[in-house]
Design an enzyme around this catalytic site. Structure first.
Site, short mmCIF file in Angstrom:
data_model
loop_
_atom_site.label_atom_id
_atom_site.label_comp_id
_atom_site.label_asym_id
_atom_site.label_seq_id
_atom_site.Cartn_x
_atom_site.Cartn_y
_atom_site.Cartn_z
N ASN A 9 0.87 -1.18 0.00
CA ASN A 9 0.00 0.00 0.00
C ASN A 9 0.90 1.23 0.00
O ASN A 9 1.44 1.60 1.04
CB ASN A 9 -0.89 -0.04 1.25
N GLY A 175 2.30 2.29 10.77
CA GLY A 175 3.22 3.41 10.61
C GLY A 175 3.89 3.85 11.90
O GLY A 175 4.49 4.92 11.96
C1 PEP Z 1 -0.90 0.12 6.13
O1 PEP Z 1 -1.09 1.32 6.10
O2 PEP Z 1 -1.69 -0.66 5.61
C2 PEP Z 1 0.30 -0.35 6.83
C3 PEP Z 1 0.32 -1.59 7.22
O3 PEP Z 1 1.30 0.57 7.04
P1 PEP Z 1 2.74 0.30 7.71
O4 PEP Z 1 3.25 -0.98 7.11
O5 PEP Z 1 3.56 1.48 7.31
O6 PEP Z 1 2.53 0.19 9.17
#
Ligand code: PEP
Length: 253
Positions: A9, A175
């Site tokens: 994503n 995140g």
């Molecule tokens: C997401 O936003 O779907 C996600 C899992 O982000 P991150 O891997 O950056 O935590």
């Protein structure tokens, strides 16, 4: 059919030239793999979908959007319909991401409508669910996830349910660099699978891919994916660098 999936994503990152470079880099790396144990899905921002979809014809990845309109067509300025995504040859679309729930007031009822639009256009929804930090601290995570899944998905027929993917993403892990432990992930994934089994039977439950998302990276992916109910990951930050993303993709043993 249950399969291992690693979906990137990209969120609202990268200009066009940078996106092109990332896809080219990934394609070169994918080309060198003899055997992939996971399906790779790239979910770039809308303006890059056509480029990615065209490039996917020459490679081993599928393409997904990050969101879709709940409406079929018409006067909805700024929205993109499921049929438009289908016309670009997309196979997947993320729905109900916690950022859309938080910043765009997306409710379970809206998620349900989006899922139905996608299924009507033969696009596989990757439906996100997951609890906030205070909910986990209050030990409400199972109630929250049950409500999200029940309200957004349980009006589907068993046949329709066979065409969706679920992503469990604890919001406190997105995140933040805080990952759910493999035990926490497995426990929730097994719970989600039991909910599906209760509603649709064991066969549908066993055939549903359930992905983990939330600071999954090149270092922790193998341990997370080793769990029996974790069928891959929805990857945010670590999907923006080809080297890191490929380490995650090749984490399935
Ligand atoms: C997401 O936003 O779907 C996600 C899992 O982000 P991150 O891997 O950056 O935590």
């Amino acid at each position: 059919m249950r399969k291992n999936i690693v979906a990137g994503n990209w969120k609202m990152n990268k200009r066009f030239d940078e996106a092109l470079e990332l896809v080219n880099d990934l394609m070169e790396r994918l080309e060198k793999e003899n055997e992939l144990n996971a399906m790779v899905v790239l979910c770039p921002p809308y303006p890059y979908l056509e480029m990615c979809s065209d490039m996917s014809q020459e490679s081993y990845f599928a393409v997904g959007a990050q969101d879709v309109s709940e409406q079929e067509s018409g006067a909805y300025t700024g929205e993109v319909s499921a049929s438009m995504l289908e016309s670009l040859g997309l196979d997947y679309c993320i729905v109900g991401h916690s950022e859309r729930r938080a910043y765009h007031h997306e409710t379970n009822a809206v998620v349900e409508k989006k899922v139905k639009q996608l299924l009507a256009n033969n696009i596989c929804p990757i439906v996100c669910c997951g609890e906030l930090l205070p909910e986990r601290e209050a030990e409400k995570q199972f109630d929250v996830v049950k409500e999200q899944i029940t309200e957004s998905l349980f009006s589907l027929s068993a046949e329709e349910f066979g065409n969706i993917v679920i992503a469990y993403e604890p919001v406190w892990a997105i995140g933040t660099g805080k990952t759910a432990t493999p035990q926490q992930a497995q426990e929730m994934h097994a719970f989600i699978r039991s909910l599906i089994a209760e509603k649709y039977g064991n066969e549908v439950a066993e055939n549903t891919s359930i992905l983990y998302g939330g600071s999954c990276n090149a270092k922790n992916a193998e341990e997370l994916f080793a769990n029996k109910d974790v069928d891959g990951g929805l990857i945010g930050g670590a999907s923006l660098k080809a080297e890191d993303f490929m380490k995650i993709v090749t984490s399935f043993k």
